[in-house]
Design a protein around this motif. Structure first.
Motif, PDB file in Angstrom:
ATOM      1  N   ARG A 151       0.810  -1.207   0.096  1.00 51.09           N
ATOM      2  CA  ARG A 151      -0.062  -0.201   0.087  1.00 51.09           C
ATOM      3  C   ARG A 151       1.020   1.203  -0.008  1.00 51.09           C
ATOM      4  NH1 ARG A 151      -4.344  -2.922   3.161  1.00 51.09           N
ATOM      5  NH2 ARG A 151      -2.697  -2.699   5.081  1.00 51.09           N
ATOM      6  N   ASP A 152       2.157   1.162   0.871  1.00 54.57           N
ATOM      7  CA  ASP A 152       2.714   2.279   0.987  1.00 54.57           C
ATOM      8  C   ASP A 152       3.460   2.749  -0.479  1.00 54.57           C
ATOM      9  OD1 ASP A 152       2.019   2.612   3.524  1.00 54.57           O
ATOM     10  OD2 ASP A 152       3.845   1.699   4.234  1.00 54.57           O
ATOM     11  N   ASN A 153       3.545   1.656  -1.252  1.00 58.30           N
ATOM     12  CA  ASN A 153       4.570   1.745  -2.487  1.00 58.30           C
ATOM     13  C   ASN A 153       3.644   1.570  -3.481  1.00 58.30           C
ATOM     14  OD1 ASN A 153       7.637   2.108  -1.402  1.00 58.30           O
ATOM     15  ND2 ASN A 153       6.666   0.629  -0.024  1.00 58.30           N
ATOM     16  N   LYS A 154       2.361   1.616  -3.505  1.00 59.34           N
ATOM     17  CA  LYS A 154       1.586   1.191  -4.851  1.00 59.34           C
ATOM     18  C   LYS A 154       1.715   2.109  -6.002  1.00 59.34           C
ATOM     19  CE  LYS A 154      -2.937   3.430  -3.877  1.00 59.34           C
ATOM     20  NZ  LYS A 154      -4.264   2.972  -3.813  1.00 59.34           N
ATOM     21  N   SER A 155       2.087   3.453  -5.720  1.00 60.42           N
ATOM     22  CA  SER A 155       2.342   4.177  -6.703  1.00 60.42           C
ATOM     23  C   SER A 155       3.513   3.745  -7.676  1.00 60.42           C
ATOM     24  CB  SER A 155       2.668   5.630  -6.352  1.00 60.42           C
ATOM     25  OG  SER A 155       3.902   5.731  -5.606  1.00 60.42           O
ATOM     26  N   THR A 156       4.536   2.985  -7.291  1.00 66.70           N
ATOM     27  CA  THR A 156       5.617   2.546  -8.027  1.00 66.70           C
ATOM     28  C   THR A 156       5.562   0.877  -8.452  1.00 66.70           C
ATOM     29  OG1 THR A 156       6.870   2.322  -6.201  1.00 66.70           O
ATOM     30  CG2 THR A 156       7.123   4.375  -7.265  1.00 66.70           C
ATOM     31  N   ILE A 157       4.707   0.102  -7.631  1.00 67.18           N
ATOM     32  CA  ILE A 157       4.802  -1.272  -7.658  1.00 67.18           C
ATOM     33  C   ILE A 157       3.891  -1.692  -9.009  1.00 67.18           C
ATOM     34  CG2 ILE A 157       4.060  -3.525  -6.822  1.00 67.18           C
ATOM     35  CD1 ILE A 157       5.076  -2.497  -4.045  1.00 67.18           C
ATOM     36  N   LYS A 158       4.394  -2.101  -9.963  1.00 69.60           N
ATOM     37  CA  LYS A 158       3.390  -2.226 -11.175  1.00 69.60           C
ATOM     38  C   LYS A 158       3.240  -3.685 -11.552  1.00 69.60           C
ATOM     39  CE  LYS A 158       3.634   1.988 -11.907  1.00 69.60           C
ATOM     40  NZ  LYS A 158       2.454   2.935 -11.952  1.00 69.60           N
ATOM     41  N   ALA A 159       3.883  -4.809 -10.432  1.00 70.54           N
ATOM     42  CA  ALA A 159       3.430  -6.177 -10.717  1.00 70.54           C
ATOM     43  C   ALA A 159       3.862  -6.880  -9.302  1.00 70.54           C
ATOM     44  CB  ALA A 159       4.407  -6.863 -11.772  1.00 70.54           C
ATOM     45  N   TYR A 160       2.760  -7.816  -8.951  1.00 66.74           N
ATOM     46  CA  TYR A 160       3.001  -8.754  -7.924  1.00 66.74           C
ATOM     47  C   TYR A 160       2.980 -10.035  -8.219  1.00 66.74           C
ATOM     48  CZ  TYR A 160       1.557 -10.831  -3.641  1.00 66.74           C
ATOM     49  OH  TYR A 160       1.692 -11.813  -2.519  1.00 66.74           O
ATOM     50  N   LEU A 161       4.046 -10.603  -7.902  1.00 71.08           N
ATOM     51  CA  LEU A 161       4.224 -12.067  -8.137  1.00 71.08           C
ATOM     52  C   LEU A 161       4.468 -12.919  -6.883  1.00 71.08           C
ATOM     53  CD1 LEU A 161       7.187 -11.700 -10.773  1.00 71.08           C
ATOM     54  CD2 LEU A 161       4.581 -11.658 -11.343  1.00 71.08           C
ATOM     55  N   THR A 162       3.621 -13.812  -6.664  1.00 70.36           N
ATOM     56  CA  THR A 162       3.662 -14.737  -5.436  1.00 70.36           C
ATOM     57  C   THR A 162       3.851 -16.283  -5.913  1.00 70.36           C
ATOM     58  OG1 THR A 162       2.588 -15.463  -3.403  1.00 70.36           O
ATOM     59  CG2 THR A 162       1.231 -14.852  -5.207  1.00 70.36           C
ATOM     60  N   VAL A 163       4.999 -16.711  -5.312  1.00 69.79           N
ATOM     61  CA  VAL A 163       5.471 -18.209  -5.743  1.00 69.79           C
ATOM     62  C   VAL A 163       5.180 -19.167  -4.843  1.00 69.79           C
ATOM     63  CG1 VAL A 163       7.349 -19.480  -6.366  1.00 69.79           C
ATOM     64  CG2 VAL A 163       7.298 -16.926  -6.850  1.00 69.79           C
ATOM     65  N   HIS A 164       4.325 -19.980  -5.368  1.00 75.28           N
ATOM     66  CA  HIS A 164       3.978 -21.300  -4.294  1.00 75.28           C
ATOM     67  C   HIS A 164       4.180 -22.649  -5.089  1.00 75.28           C
ATOM     68  CE1 HIS A 164       0.511 -19.263  -2.090  1.00 75.28           C
ATOM     69  NE2 HIS A 164       0.966 -18.256  -2.927  1.00 75.28           N
ATOM     70  N   SER A 165       3.944 -23.485  -4.312  1.00 80.04           N
ATOM     71  CA  SER A 165       3.871 -24.973  -4.929  1.00 80.04           C
ATOM     72  C   SER A 165       2.933 -25.840  -4.525  1.00 80.04           C
ATOM     73  CB  SER A 165       5.344 -25.559  -5.042  1.00 80.04           C
ATOM     74  OG  SER A 165       5.582 -25.975  -3.366  1.00 80.04           O
ATOM     75  N   TYR A 166       2.525 -27.109  -5.022  1.00 82.82           N
ATOM     76  CA  TYR A 166       2.677 -27.293  -6.360  1.00 82.82           C
ATOM     77  C   TYR A 166       1.565 -27.531  -7.347  1.00 82.82           C
ATOM     78  CZ  TYR A 166       0.600 -31.708  -4.632  1.00 82.82           C
ATOM     79  OH  TYR A 166      -0.131 -32.514  -4.157  1.00 82.82           O
ATOM     80  N   SER A 167       1.859 -27.776  -8.738  1.00 79.18           N
ATOM     81  CA  SER A 167       0.784 -27.781  -9.627  1.00 79.18           C
ATOM     82  C   SER A 167       1.265 -27.380 -11.176  1.00 79.18           C
ATOM     83  CB  SER A 167      -0.559 -27.494  -9.288  1.00 79.18           C
ATOM     84  OG  SER A 167      -1.267 -28.190  -8.024  1.00 79.18           O
ATOM     85  N   GLN A 168       2.280 -26.886 -11.134  1.00 81.31           N
ATOM     86  CA  GLN A 168       2.665 -26.544 -12.576  1.00 81.31           C
ATOM     87  C   GLN A 168       1.682 -25.632 -13.092  1.00 81.31           C
ATOM     88  OE1 GLN A 168       5.625 -30.237 -12.970  1.00 81.31           O
ATOM     89  NE2 GLN A 168       4.358 -29.422 -14.809  1.00 81.31           N
TER      90      GLN A 168
END
Length: 277
Positions: A151-168
């Motif tokens: 929220r504090d940096n949403k003016s500059t954050i253009k992508a959000y990636l969250t990395v989990h497993s498993y399932s491809q």
């Protein structure tokens, strides 16, 4: 580069910032790993990414262009207490390790704890459930801190990636509803391109699509929350494999998994850089 790590363990407890130093704000990508404690290949990838970014800057043209133009915030282990617990007590632990008032059951699922259709479909109000949504949205300190940072940096954050497993799988919003995201067409096109890039290295095949329809409905997810906040390029990776090893992915698969996932992340980053909004 903002962060030149001599010891990658420094990055475990802190949000790492990778990118060429700049006197003015740069567009950024936020990436987290290890939101679910037992998904060990996930923190391995975030550490791999930081190491590759730092060591190939200047020699790899794509990485150099990315880091000259953007910053990448990397949170290698989102759920640190749960992750430690999988090493000391219960390898298959999923949730945080917080206490729940009125219950002897421990922990909340941090990926059901965000304010995105919170505690509706695919989440449980039972503290003993693996998908317990928490007492309120952002009840967990881990979720609250990540949400506050974004929220504090949403003016500059253009992508959000969250990395989990498993399932491809390479998923994007929505998971808390079967309604399609406003940017569905573009998100799907980018996901398919990133999946193709990943497959090109070792032949590992991924399926792309919105979370609810592609895997299962699940409210309170961080990717849906980030998208609703205004971060258009919001993706969830479900890394190897498809169930043979599951969460117990052998050590021999760490390097190939990380290598191929780098290609997908780089593909998404390149698209974001060309389509800043």
């Amino acid at each position: 580069v903002h962060l030149l790590l001599k010891d990658l363990t420094l990055c475990i407890h802190y949000n790492c910032i990778v990118g060429k130093s700049s006197t003015s704000p740069k567009p950024a990508i936020f990436m987290d790993c290890g939101i679910h404690a037992r998904e060990w290949i996930s923190p391995a990838f975030c550490q791999w990414f930081v190491n590759e970014a730092v060591t190939t800057y200047g020699s790899d043209s794509a990485m150099t262009t990315l880091l000259n133009s953007m910053d990448v915030y990397v949170l290698p282990v989102f759920n640190i207490d749960g992750y430690v617990y999988t090493h000391t007590s219960d390898r298959m632990w999923r949730k945080t390790r917080s206490r729940n008032s009125g219950s002897s059951c421990i922990g909340t699922d941090p990926n059901r704890n965000f304010d995105a259709g919170w505690c509706t479909i695919g989440a449980s109000s039972n503290p003993c459930s693996e998908t317990f949504c928490g007492s309120t949205a952002e009840s967990e300190i881990e979720s609250k801190n990540v949400a506050n940072f974004i929220r504090d940096n949403k003016s500059t954050i253009k992508a959000y990636l969250t990395v989990h497993s498993y399932s491809q799988l390479l998923l994007f919003p929505y998971s808390y509803t079967f309604d399609l995201a406003a940017d569905h067409s573009e998100l799907l096109t980018v996901a398919k391109g990133a999946s193709a890039a990943l497959t090109s290295l070792h032949g590992t095949r991924y399926t792309s699509g919105p979370g609810a329809a592609t895997i299962y409905p699940a409210a309170g997810g961080s990717d849906d929350w980030a998208y609703d906040l205004g971060i258009k390029y919001s993706y969830t990776f479900e890394l190897r494999d498809t169930g043979y090893y599951g969460f117990l992915l052998p050590e021999s698969q760490i390097q190939p998994t990380c290598e191929e996932t780098m290609l997908a992340v780089n593909y998404i980053a390149a698209h974001v850089l060309k389509n800043l909004y």
